[in-house]
Design an enzyme around this catalytic site. Structure first.
Site, short mmCIF file in Angstrom:
data_model
loop_
_atom_site.label_atom_id
_atom_site.label_comp_id
_atom_site.label_asym_id
_atom_site.label_seq_id
_atom_site.Cartn_x
_atom_site.Cartn_y
_atom_site.Cartn_z
N LYS A 194 49.65 48.17 29.05
CA LYS A 194 48.38 47.62 29.54
C LYS A 194 48.43 47.50 31.06
O LYS A 194 49.44 47.07 31.63
CB LYS A 194 48.14 46.26 28.90
CG LYS A 194 46.80 45.63 29.25
CD LYS A 194 46.64 44.31 28.50
CE LYS A 194 45.34 43.62 28.82
NZ LYS A 194 45.20 42.34 28.07
N SER A 236 41.00 41.83 25.98
CA SER A 236 41.12 42.70 27.14
C SER A 236 42.16 43.82 26.95
O SER A 236 42.39 44.59 27.86
CB SER A 236 41.50 41.86 28.36
OG SER A 236 42.79 41.26 28.18
N SER A 260 43.42 38.47 23.34
CA SER A 260 43.28 39.79 23.94
C SER A 260 44.05 40.91 23.28
O SER A 260 43.82 42.08 23.58
CB SER A 260 43.65 39.74 25.43
OG SER A 260 42.66 39.06 26.16
#
Length: 463
Positions: free
Chosen positions: A80, A155, A179
């Site tokens: 990420k 996210s 997330s």
């Protein structure tokens, strides 16, 4: 295992075993996944950066090694883009860091590399991880592989899509309020948010902050357990990691499960409640199921306060110096904590302590607590925030995450699994929660749900 299609269908565990036995080269694995990215990511936008040449060099090293480098030898993974990668652009989803190339890996990345994993690239995230839709001024929206018109969730949406679409078998994520869990639910993959400190963050400025954790997304439980096994372990510079114990005792009897659709306080859509009820019916086939919840009164307000304080502390200077370059979502998040007092913060910590103790009390009577992994189903990418559920307005843009952030508040580990789907039903996941340190118990139960109930990933039909 000769076609790119079949290589990309392999789990990380199976792929690592095949490469270790020389049934497949690391280079072949990397090229197959790079080809999948080239084919699918034009539409899905899961990656901010793809490091094809770096991955090929790492594959060459793996293939030349006289023995497997580690448990993830030759396995392509994605990171990420909130997490530092040495020599590879890390933007945090922001144009302010468009050209930022860290000199050092974050510890979780370094441990993946030491285990033999090959970093294919960085996955998309909203700016600084703040946002319900995985979009920023650099990339996105990251589109749901089951319906590209819909959001992948935030996210860690880029990581969820990369795994679901076969671009990598395993991806790293981070989870503050949901997330990794929300994108996992939206994209029909599994995820783990471990006990805070299980994966150390030795460079975290607030060493005792347990709201945010590293985690992983994969297509099955075995891969999550493998990833955690190579990235877990204490670090003297992370005070949370020093105190994390392990509870490897597996259950020798039929499990007891408490189930709650909303913890008594979270807004959850009617259609989600219906799917969750069906999941509970299925769970009754493998466990003793009873409705129950900790006392979570005040949890939503408590999380809002603590989250806002942390964000204002971390990003307040950016608001003062670079306001014009920030997205409205980031601005709202920073401003939310600007007027909080020390008394506000400590009262929130006092309430968090009471909620934690209520969770602990519940687990004297049950083995697992199960709840929905999202309060709504994926919505169109053009809608930036969830402002209402079933026509009832939400007080803030983060309240739709209450069903996940309540668990973040108390720091219990959570395994997310996709529920079995019928026909064209949208993906939907459940959270399986255990006491701190009980990840092994979670993984064992998760395998039971995969094998006996079919709570497992189903591939999307990619164009």
């Amino acid at each position: 295992m000769t076609s790119d299609q079949s290589i990309c269908d392999l789990t990380a565990t199976t792929l690592a075993r095949a490469v270790a036995k020389s049934e497949l080269s690391s280079r072949d694995a990397v090229e197959a996944h790079l080809a999948r990215i080239a084919h699918s990511d034009v539409q899905l936008a899961a990656f901010v950066t793809v490091d094809a040449e770096g991955a090929r060099r790492a594959a060459q090293i793996c293939d030349a090694a006289p023995a497997p480098i580690g448990p993830l030898h030759g396995v392509p993974v994605a990171i990420k883009d909130l997490t530092d990668t040495a020599g590879l652009a890390t933007t945090y989803g922001s144009v302010l860091f468009r050209d930022h190339v860290p000199a050092e890996d974050d510890l979780v990345v370094a441990r993946l590399r030491r285990a033999g994993a090959i970093i294919l690239g960085k996955t998309n995230t909203p700016e600084f991880g703040f946002g319900a839709v995985c979009i920023n001024k650099l990339c996105g929206p990251t589109r749901n592989p089951f319906d590209p018109a819909l959001t992948s969730g935030g996210s860690s949406g880029g990581s969820a899509v990369a795994v679901a679409a076969g671009m990598v078998p395993l991806a790293h994520g981070t989870d503050f309020g949901g997330s990794v869990r929300t994108p996992a639910s939206f994209c029909d993959v599994a995820s783990i948010r471990p006990t805070p400190g299980r994966i150390p963050s030795p460079r975290r400025p607030l060493g005792w902050d347990m709201l945010a954790t590293h985690g992983f997304l994969a297509r099955d439980v075995d891969d999550l357990e493998l990833a955690l096994s190579v990235c877990g372990g204490g670090d003297a510079n992370d005070p949370l990691s020093v105190g994390v114990g392990s509870d490897d005792r597996l259950l020798a009897r039929r499990p007891r499960i408490a189930v709650t659709p909303d913890f008594g306080v979270a807004p959850v859509a009617r259609d989600v409640r219906a799917r969750f009820s069906a999941a509970c019916d299925a769970l009754a086939g493998v466990a003793d199921v009873a409705p129950s919840s900790p006392d979570c009164g005040g949890a939503i307000e408590t999380f809002r306060t603590l989250r806002a304080a942390h964000i204002a502390n971390s990003y307040g200077e950016l608001l003062r110096a670079r306001l014009a370059e920030l997205t409205p979502t980031v601005i709202w998040n920073i401003e939310a904590g600007a007027k909080l007092s020390a008394e506000d913060y400590l009262n929130a910590e006092r309430r968090r302590t009471a909620i934690y103790r209520s969770f602990r009390e519940l687990f004297t009577r049950t083995d697992f607590l199960v709840a929905p992994a999202a309060s709504v189903f994926p919505w169109p990418n053009e809608i930036s925030d969830v402002t209402a559920i079933d026509g009832a307005a939400l007080e803030t843009p983060i309240d739709y995450l209450a069903v996940t952030f309540i668990v973040s508040l108390v720091g219990f580990p959570v395994l997310t699994l996709p529920m079995r789907r019928e026909g064209n039903e949208l993906p939907f996941g459940i959270q399986i929660i255990a006491p701190p340190g009980c990840e092994s118990r979670l993984f064992a139960f998760g395998r039971t749900l995969e094998h006996e109930l079919g709570f497992s990933h189903r591939r999307p039909k990619l164009p």
